[in-house]
Design an enzyme around this catalytic site. Structure first.
Site, mmCIF file in Angstrom:
data_model
loop_
_atom_site.group_PDB
_atom_site.id
_atom_site.type_symbol
_atom_site.label_atom_id
_atom_site.label_comp_id
_atom_site.label_asym_id
_atom_site.label_seq_id
_atom_site.Cartn_x
_atom_site.Cartn_y
_atom_site.Cartn_z
ATOM 1 N N ASP A 212 0.826 -1.272 -0.060
ATOM 2 C CA ASP A 212 0.182 0.046 -0.059
ATOM 3 C C ASP A 212 0.936 1.121 -0.056
ATOM 4 O O ASP A 212 2.092 1.336 0.056
ATOM 5 C CB ASP A 212 -0.903 0.011 1.139
ATOM 6 N N HIS A 538 2.207 -8.994 -2.902
ATOM 7 C CA HIS A 538 1.334 -8.009 -3.065
ATOM 8 C C HIS A 538 1.801 -6.496 -2.955
ATOM 9 O O HIS A 538 2.392 -6.102 -1.986
ATOM 10 C CB HIS A 538 0.415 -7.929 -1.877
ATOM 11 N N ASP A 586 2.209 -17.660 -3.221
ATOM 12 C CA ASP A 586 2.769 -16.545 -3.932
ATOM 13 C C ASP A 586 1.890 -16.095 -4.860
ATOM 14 O O ASP A 586 2.024 -16.093 -6.143
ATOM 15 C CB ASP A 586 4.010 -17.108 -4.762
HETATM 16 O O1 9MR Z 1 -3.595 -3.830 0.100
HETATM 17 C C1 9MR Z 1 -3.924 -3.646 1.468
HETATM 18 C C2 9MR Z 1 -2.684 -4.238 2.037
HETATM 19 O O2 9MR Z 1 -1.757 -3.076 1.783
HETATM 20 C C3 9MR Z 1 -2.899 -4.264 3.456
HETATM 21 O O3 9MR Z 1 -1.723 -4.720 4.397
HETATM 22 C C4 9MR Z 1 -4.030 -5.197 3.758
HETATM 23 C C5 9MR Z 1 -4.330 -5.038 5.469
HETATM 24 O O4 9MR Z 1 -4.440 -3.725 6.013
HETATM 25 O O5 9MR Z 1 -5.413 -4.420 3.272
HETATM 26 C C6 9MR Z 1 -5.095 -4.626 1.769
HETATM 27 O O6 9MR Z 1 -6.242 -3.963 1.280
HETATM 28 C C7 9MR Z 1 -7.312 -4.630 1.386
HETATM 29 C C8 9MR Z 1 -8.503 -4.202 2.084
HETATM 30 O O7 9MR Z 1 -7.863 -4.583 3.477
HETATM 31 C C9 9MR Z 1 -9.737 -4.877 1.908
HETATM 32 N N1 9MR Z 1 -10.115 -4.485 0.535
HETATM 33 C C10 9MR Z 1 -9.255 -5.159 -0.364
HETATM 34 C C11 9MR Z 1 -7.902 -4.586 -0.374
HETATM 35 C C12 9MR Z 1 -7.031 -4.820 -1.287
HETATM 36 O O8 9MR Z 1 -6.768 -6.224 -1.507
HETATM 37 O O1 9MR Z 2 2.544 -6.131 9.602
HETATM 38 C C1 9MR Z 2 1.195 -5.717 10.095
HETATM 39 C C2 9MR Z 2 0.760 -7.076 10.945
HETATM 40 O O2 9MR Z 2 1.560 -7.435 11.971
HETATM 41 C C3 9MR Z 2 -0.854 -6.792 11.264
HETATM 42 O O3 9MR Z 2 -1.177 -8.164 11.769
HETATM 43 C C4 9MR Z 2 -1.322 -6.435 9.813
HETATM 44 C C5 9MR Z 2 -2.951 -6.297 10.019
HETATM 45 O O4 9MR Z 2 -3.157 -5.244 10.897
HETATM 46 O O5 9MR Z 2 -0.962 -5.254 9.267
HETATM 47 C C6 9MR Z 2 0.573 -5.653 8.834
HETATM 48 O O6 9MR Z 2 0.948 -4.272 8.316
HETATM 49 C C7 9MR Z 2 0.227 -3.748 7.110
HETATM 50 C C8 9MR Z 2 -0.356 -2.525 7.385
HETATM 51 O O7 9MR Z 2 -1.164 -2.707 7.984
HETATM 52 C C9 9MR Z 2 -0.642 -1.612 6.181
HETATM 53 N N1 9MR Z 2 0.300 -1.842 5.146
HETATM 54 C C10 9MR Z 2 0.870 -3.057 4.864
HETATM 55 C C11 9MR Z 2 1.326 -3.704 6.079
HETATM 56 C C12 9MR Z 2 2.203 -5.203 5.745
HETATM 57 O O8 9MR Z 2 1.059 -5.970 5.561
#
Ligand code: 9MR
Ligand code: 9MR
Length: 615
Positions: A212, A538, A586
């Site tokens: 993100d 991702h 993956d």
């Molecule tokens: O793409 C998002 C990713 O970077 C985050 O780690 C993750 C958890 O916060 O969320 C992903 O975004 C998803 C969102 O939580 C729910 N809708 C779909 C999003 C894209 O896959």
């Molecule tokens: O690394 C984070 C993990 O410990 C948490 O369980 C998860 C859901 O809250 O979020 C991870 O961090 C994500 C962040 O929320 C959004 N950017 C991507 C991070 C890696 O997935």
């Protein structure tokens, strides 16, 4: 002591890539002091070798390091093994050790130990019971290329600057993201979410967190601390030149300042922009994060993100992360840029004072629309870490008193089996106090150092109980498990510095074996390194799986790793019933197992810099 030990949501990731000849060359030729670092790398190509049942570090082994492998076999008796060189000649042979059931992988395994083999070369294979491993190298410069690539990941995650083809390679070039150029709506004049502030701030720059494009102070503070700590450690070890000027593919190469510090400064400047200015309510605190108002889809190129960006309420945790990272900055940058170091120290002091005045402003776990929450309900450990950094830099009594009066200074359980992380930062305080000379009484210093060494002993004993020799207990496969594994490897490396006992170096190196293929899936989690390597992590720009015109992640990007929690739809669909260490796929959609993140690449960079040191 309520050290926050809650297992975080789990995830797993896997990836596959077949190295192109060009990439192999980069990995193989990388020479000391970054001789390989001026040429832009070719992108990994999309192809994959099948998994094997003889699991090795697919990059290879150091001539003077441990050389172990794990074989999946139900046989109750030892099996013969042969190490073959590239010409197929038997270079060494022996018998496996039956290890039996391994809880994390759900497999029955044998161990192979060929550590006593002294030869070097490329294209070795290990054969057991008619099955043969992926090919691997044995050579002293094994980690030079990965050191550069894992560090260069951060340049490619930069916000607010164009990513240059000449540095990153044509496939990875992109315009600057989030400089307020349409359709971007940030990050040059960002408002707060409703009710938090009545002004806008310029919070350009820094690194995107992960797949993100959010920027989160607690995770940024941790990641930049790890990069700068890596440099400080290398310098103590007499290896600063390996991370010096013109060793990385960054725009600042050639400016006379170590490249890892140039890269880290890009983030430090951003972190300081997140600090509330004097004259405003809660001045000195740091906004917790800045990100899109709503989640964007995949792919979304950074410069194409049209979502409004918003600052979220300041938090004590973010403020203390800033204090710790900025205090470290003041010490480590002082010989290279005194003015910048002074600015860091001023920021750190103000952050510390603001956190003391606002000690319990917690970021809520519910704030996860458009960005991650990075919530933390216990900030005593952040106070301890920040105090330790401020004390190491200034030697002042008030910071020493904050260190010695913290319950985290004496607690016996600050190093957990899971390791440290963005929620659990007390171990970072211990590491700083143990390694940076200061004024702690000798007995107290000895106790702090012993606590780091004892944590490393704990990791070694965890490894000894695992079929794949990984420093993670079977219940430790959470979201970002590879980051936890790598962090634990760094603790063993610090113990090696403190004691010079080889077993700790062995533990740190075998941690890399796990990440590079010696695991339940025979999966190298690092793009571009290994025959069966992750490649579809991702990411909103490196989204080749969704859009063939976009690249795969660049070489040196580590996936989050196995996550028994299955916290995304792809993992839930494809991985039901997986053994914890096998809960990885993956696939770009599996963000809970297969995302990249700055706090996972940072310990990979730290560890590979350690592993690359010779002599
Ligand atoms: O793409 C998002 C990713 O970077 C985050 O780690 C993750 C958890 O916060 O969320 C992903 O975004 C998803 C969102 O939580 C729910 N809708 C779909 C999003 C894209 O896959
Ligand atoms: O690394 C984070 C993990 O410990 C948490 O369980 C998860 C859901 O809250 O979020 C991870 O961090 C994500 C962040 O929320 C959004 N950017 C991507 C991070 C890696 O997935």
């Amino acid at each position: 002591m309520p050290v926050s030990l809650l297992p975080r949501p789990c995830g797993a990731r896997a990836a596959t890539a077949l190295l192109t000849g060009a990439l192999l060359l980069i990995a193989a030729q990388s020479a000391p002091a970054g001789a390989d670092s001026s040429a832009a790398p070719a992108p990994p190509t999309a192809a994959s070798a099948a998994p094997s049942a003889v699991q090795v570090n697919q990059l290879g082994y150091l001539p003077d390091g441990p050389k172990r492998a794990t074989v999946v076999s139900a046989s109750a008796t030892a099996l013969p093994w042969q190490l073959r060189d590239a010409a197929g000649r038997t270079a060494a042979s022996g018998s496996t050790t039956v290890r039996g059931a391994d809880a994390a992988s759900g497999q029955s395994v044998h161990l192979v130990d060929f550590s006593s083999y002294q030869g070097t070369g490329t294209g070795y294979t290990l054969t057991v019971d008619g099955r043969t491993s992926h090919p691997f190298d044995i050579r002293a410069n094994l980690y030079d290329g990965l050191r550069t690539d894992a560090m260069s990941f951060f340049y490619q995650q930069r916000s607010g600057i164009p990513i240059e083809a000449s540095l990153a390679g044509a496939a990875y070039a992109r315009p600057a993201g989030h400089l307020g150029v349409a359709p971007n709506r940030g990050d040059t004049a960002v408002p707060c979410v409703s009710g938090v502030c009545d002004y806008v701030r310029d919070v350009r720059g820094g690194w995107y967190d992960a797949g993100d494009q959010g920027k989160y102070v607690v995770n940024g503070g941790l990641a930049v601390w790890q990069l700068v700590n890596s440099f400080e450690r290398a310098k103590r070890a007499g290896h600063a030149a390996a991370l010096g000027d013109a060793t990385l593919r960054v725009p600042e190469r050639g400016n006379g300042i170590p490249d890892v510090l140039d890269e880290s400064r890009w983030e430090l400047e951003f972190l300081m922009r997140m600090q509330i200015p004097e004259g405003k309510p809660r001045a000195g605190m740091a906004f917790h994060k800045v990100h899109d108002a709503a989640w964007t889809g995949l792919p979304t190129r950074p410069e194409q993100d049209a979502e409004p960006r918003e600052l979220h309420a300041p938090s004590t945790a973010a403020t203390l992360n800033l204090a710790a990272a900025a205090a470290q900055c003041a010490r480590v940058y002082a010989p290279y840029d005194a003015a910048f170091a002074a600015r860091c120290l001023d920021s750190a002091r103000r952050a510390w004072a603001a956190a003391r005045a606002n000690p319990d402003v917690l970021a809520p776990g519910s704030d996860s629309t458009g960005g991650g929450a990075y919530d933390d309900g216990e900030v005593g450990d952040e106070f301890y870490w920040a105090a330790a950094e401020l004390y190491a830099t200034t030697g002042e009594a008030r910071y020493r008193d904050a260190v010695t009066s913290s319950p985290y200074h004496t607690a016996s359980d600050v190093f957990t089996p899971f390791g440290f992380g963005w929620q659990d930062t007390a171990p970072l305080g211990r590491i700083v106090l143990a390694t940076v000379p200061g004024g702690l009484p000798a007995t107290d210093l000895a106790r702090v150092r012993a606590s780091v060494v004892s944590a490393a002993d704990g990791q070694l004993s965890t490894m000894a109980g695992q079929g794949y020799g990984v420093p993670l207990p079977a219940d430790g496969y959470v979201w970002g498990s590879n980051g936890q594994v790598a962090n634990n490897g760094t603790v063993m490396a610090v113990a090696y510095e403190l004691t010079e006992q080889r077993r700790y170096r062995t533990g740190a190196l075998e941690t890399l074996d796990y990440l590079l293929g010696r695991n339940a899936l025979g999966q190298s989690y690092v793009t571009g390194y290994g025959e069966h390597a992750a490649q579809n992590q991702h990411h909103r720009f490196w989204a080749h799986q969704y859009d063939a015109s976009l690249p795969n992640p660049p070489a040196g990007s580590i996936a989050g790793g196995a996550n028994a929690g299955l916290e995304d739809p792809v993992a839930q669909e494809k991985l039901p019933g997986c053994a914890p260490a096998a809960c990885y796929i993956d696939d770009i959609g599996s963000y809970s197992t297969n995302e990249v993140a700055i706090n996972w690449n940072a310990p990979l960079a730290w560890l590979t810099a350690f592993a690359a040191e010779r002599g």
